[in-house]
Scaffold this active site. Structure first.
Site, PDB file in Angstrom:
ATOM      1  N   LYS A   1       0.844  -1.203   0.000  1.00  0.00           N
ATOM      2  CA  LYS A   1       0.000   0.000   0.000  1.00  0.00           C
ATOM      3  C   LYS A   1       0.877   1.250   0.000  1.00  0.00           C
ATOM      4  CE  LYS A   1      -3.891   1.936   2.703  1.00  0.00           C
ATOM      5  NZ  LYS A   1      -4.695   1.761   3.952  1.00  0.00           N
TER       6      LYS A   1
ATOM      7  N   SER B   1      -9.728   1.856   3.208  1.00  0.00           N
ATOM      8  CA  SER B   1      -8.865   2.622   2.343  1.00  0.00           C
ATOM      9  C   SER B   1      -7.866   1.772   1.541  1.00  0.00           C
ATOM     10  CB  SER B   1      -8.088   3.646   3.167  1.00  0.00           C
ATOM     11  OG  SER B   1      -7.169   3.025   4.030  1.00  0.00           O
TER      12      SER B   1
ATOM     13  N   SER C   1      -9.691  -0.549   7.386  1.00  0.00           N
ATOM     14  CA  SER C   1      -9.129  -0.309   6.052  1.00  0.00           C
ATOM     15  C   SER C   1      -8.438  -1.506   5.407  1.00  0.00           C
ATOM     16  CB  SER C   1      -8.148   0.869   6.093  1.00  0.00           C
ATOM     17  OG  SER C   1      -8.854   2.077   6.058  1.00  0.00           O
TER      18      SER C   1
END
Lengths: 487, 97
Positions: free
Chosen positions: A81, A156, A180
């Protein structure tokens, strides 16, 4: 072996082929990079693809494999990420503020995975600064759900979840502050683990809410989740909040039955707004747990209803402090035209941050400001204690709790962007674990009208082994984790 | 309870985020709406409850005072938007520049 044979491989399956010499890391990495080229124009799971670095790392992994110096992740293509620092590779947090930021060091998790020989193929898209539940808050572009390109992947960590689901990497790392990792894992039909707070070092993770943030794996199955956690868990001198704890070999916790396991079903997680299809899938899954030998009983966690307010006071408060560092001086975006330092600060932050990030900084600043601190921030911290105590009591009676991960399946892009509170409700079932610091895992638990449903297990602090056992037994008894989107 | 525009302007100044009048108005509506959704929290009985700042007990963490490598100066300075020699250049803090 041609490239279609190696796409979709799990960590475990890849290792078997790599060990036998049936495929090289070079071939596997090439196949994954080709897959990214083929589908990522539609999925948009990647902010950066590190093709040259990946091929070089793959060659070096192949040498280690030839020398017999390889572990479970050596030569396996991974994504990270884009809020975790990668030395020499842009790390944007999907924000204009960090669009040109090139970290001078690796996050501890990245360093540990590269030490194992995992191959970095690129960085995953996300909601800006990890604030959001749909990846629509990325300042760069939205990511799309591989199961239906008109729908969001969740957030997210939407890029990581979509990349794993679309076979654009074998595994990815996400971060989870209020859901997330788990919510996008649920919406994309993959496995997502949020470990116990402090089990995985946050050094090099760009901070959002420091008392809630935790890094964890997104994988194609539960075994892979355990293998990746093995590589990243453990104390780090660079993160003073990381626990002094010697983690076990999590792969040993993967047992096919649940005999004697006590599992609670908290009724507050079956809330108004839970889609009927999701509820039905989760009730069916609970039946499977009973067939596997678990003793399942309904329970109550009444303070769950306050989790949303507690979270949306504490997380923005911490964010408002953490994001004060973006001043346009040391690194990051800097407004070109400004009249002195103070004007430069105002303009840099006005242009550099997107609307949701500004909203959260404002909310947190308000909650911490004179006259409101007691009513909001202090009150939220006290109710946080009540939520944590309620979990502690529940884990006296139960080894694990089971709930839906998200109240809904993947929703359409644009469907929930108009009203911030509507978007916040997506994380209502995942936030309590962050508030209490406990571990939780989401596994594929059904398909409703062609879209994946997530089943969430919660455990006591450092109860990852129990979570893996419950999730693995359920996974092996069902077929959901084998289903893949048709891209 | 709806926030006043002055309150929103004050918070924006504390947060050091420049905002147009239209942005302030939108923020006023949205923050007020979000804060309303927190109302029930005030009703929770927290008499005698200690606040939780961290979910794990974190004491002062001590380490040995030993020399370790630090980041390379060139690498760190490479990200600075404005620099002069080995220094980060900042804008005037007081008055004209």
């Amino acid at each position: 072996m041609n490239s279609s044979d190696v796409l979709g491989l799990s960590v475990q399956a890849a290792k078997t082929l790599l060990d036998r010499g049936e495929v090289s890391s070079y071939e596997l990495t090439r196949a994954v990079l080709d897959r990214i080229r083929e589908v990522d124009g539609r999925v948009n799971a990647f902010v950066t693809v590190t093709e040259d670095e990946a091929m070089a790392q793959a060659l070096s992994a192949d040498r280690r494999i030839a020398d017999g110096d390889n572990g479970p992740l050596t030569g396996v293509p991974m994504q990270i990420k884009d809020n975790m620092c990668t030395r020499g590779v842009p790390t944007t947090c999907a924000s204009h503020m960090l669009q040109d930021f090139i970290p001078p060091y690796d996050a501890t998790v990245v360093a540990r995975l590269q030490l194992e020989g995992a191959v970095l193929v690129g960085k995953g898209n996300m909601d800006e600064f990890a604030m959001g539940s749909s990846t629509e808050n990325s300042a760069l572009f939205p990511t799309r759900n591989p199961w239906d390109l008109d729908r969001v992947p969740g957030g997210s960590s939407g890029g990581p979840a979509a990349a794993v689901a679309a076979d654009e990497c074998v595994f990815s790392l996400g971060s989870d502050t209020g859901g997330s990792i788990r919510q996008p894992a649920a919406l994309c039909g993959v496995v997502g683990l949020k470990p116990t707070y402090g089990l995985v070092s946050r050094y090099g993770l760009i901070a959002f809410a420091s008392s809630l943030d935790q890094i964890g794996p997104l994988t194609k199955n539960v075994t892979d989740s355990a293998l990746v956690l093995n590589a990243i868990a453990g104390h780090d001198r660079n993160d003073s909040t990381s626990i002094r704890y010697d983690p076990p070999d999590y792969s040993r916790a993967l047992l096919p039955d649940l005999k004697g396991l006590r599992i609670g079903v908290p009724k507050e997680y079956f809330v108004e707004g839970l889609e009927p299809g999701v509820e039905e899938a989760v009730r069916t899954a609970i039946g499977v747990l009973e067939e596997l030998g678990a003793k399942v009983e309904e329970t109550s966690l009444p303070n769950t209803e306050h989790a949303l307010a507690v979270y949306y006071i504490i997380a923005p408060s911490e964010a408002s402090a953490n994001l004060a560092r973006y001043d346009g001086v040391k690194y990051g975006y800097s407004a070109a035209e400004a009249d002195g330092m103070w004007d430069a600060l105002d303009k840099t932050r006005q242009d550099g941050f997107g609307p949701e990030v500004k909203r959260r900084i404002m909310l947190g600043t308000y909650a911490l400001s004179t006259g409101y601190y007691d009513a909001y921030y202090l009150k939220a911290q006290k109710v946080r204690t009540l939520i944590a105590l309620e979990f502690r009591d529940a884990f006296q009676r139960f080894d694990a709790l089971v709930t839906p991960t998200s109240p809904s399946v993947a929703f359409k892009l644009g469907e929930k962007t108009a009203d911030p509170v509507q978007m916040y409700l997506n994380d209502i079932l995942t936030m309590p674990a962050n508030i209490a610091g406990i571990p939780a895992i989401s596994v594929p638990g059904g398909i409703v009208e062609g879209l994946p449903v997530g089943l969430q297990f919660l455990g006591p602090p450092l109860g990852e082994e129990t979570l893996f056992r419950a999730a693995y037994a359920y996974e092996q008894a069902t077929e959901w984790h084998r289903m893949r989107p048709d891209l | 309870m709806k926030l006043t525009i002055e309150e929103v302007r004050h918070v924006a100044a504390l947060a050091r985020i420049g905002m147009t009048d239209a942005e302030l108005e939108l923020m006023r509506d949205q923050l007020s709406h979000i804060l309303e959704s927190f109302d029930a929290l005030g009703q929770v009985d927290t008499d005698g409850v200690e606040p939780t700042r961290h979910s794990v007990d974190v004491d002062s963490v001590m380490r040995d005072d030993e020399v370790r490598d630090s980041l390379l100066r060139e690498d760190v300075l490479a990200n600075a938007p404005s620099k002069e020699g080995d220094f980060v250049r900042v804008r005037a803090v007081l008055g004209d520049h």
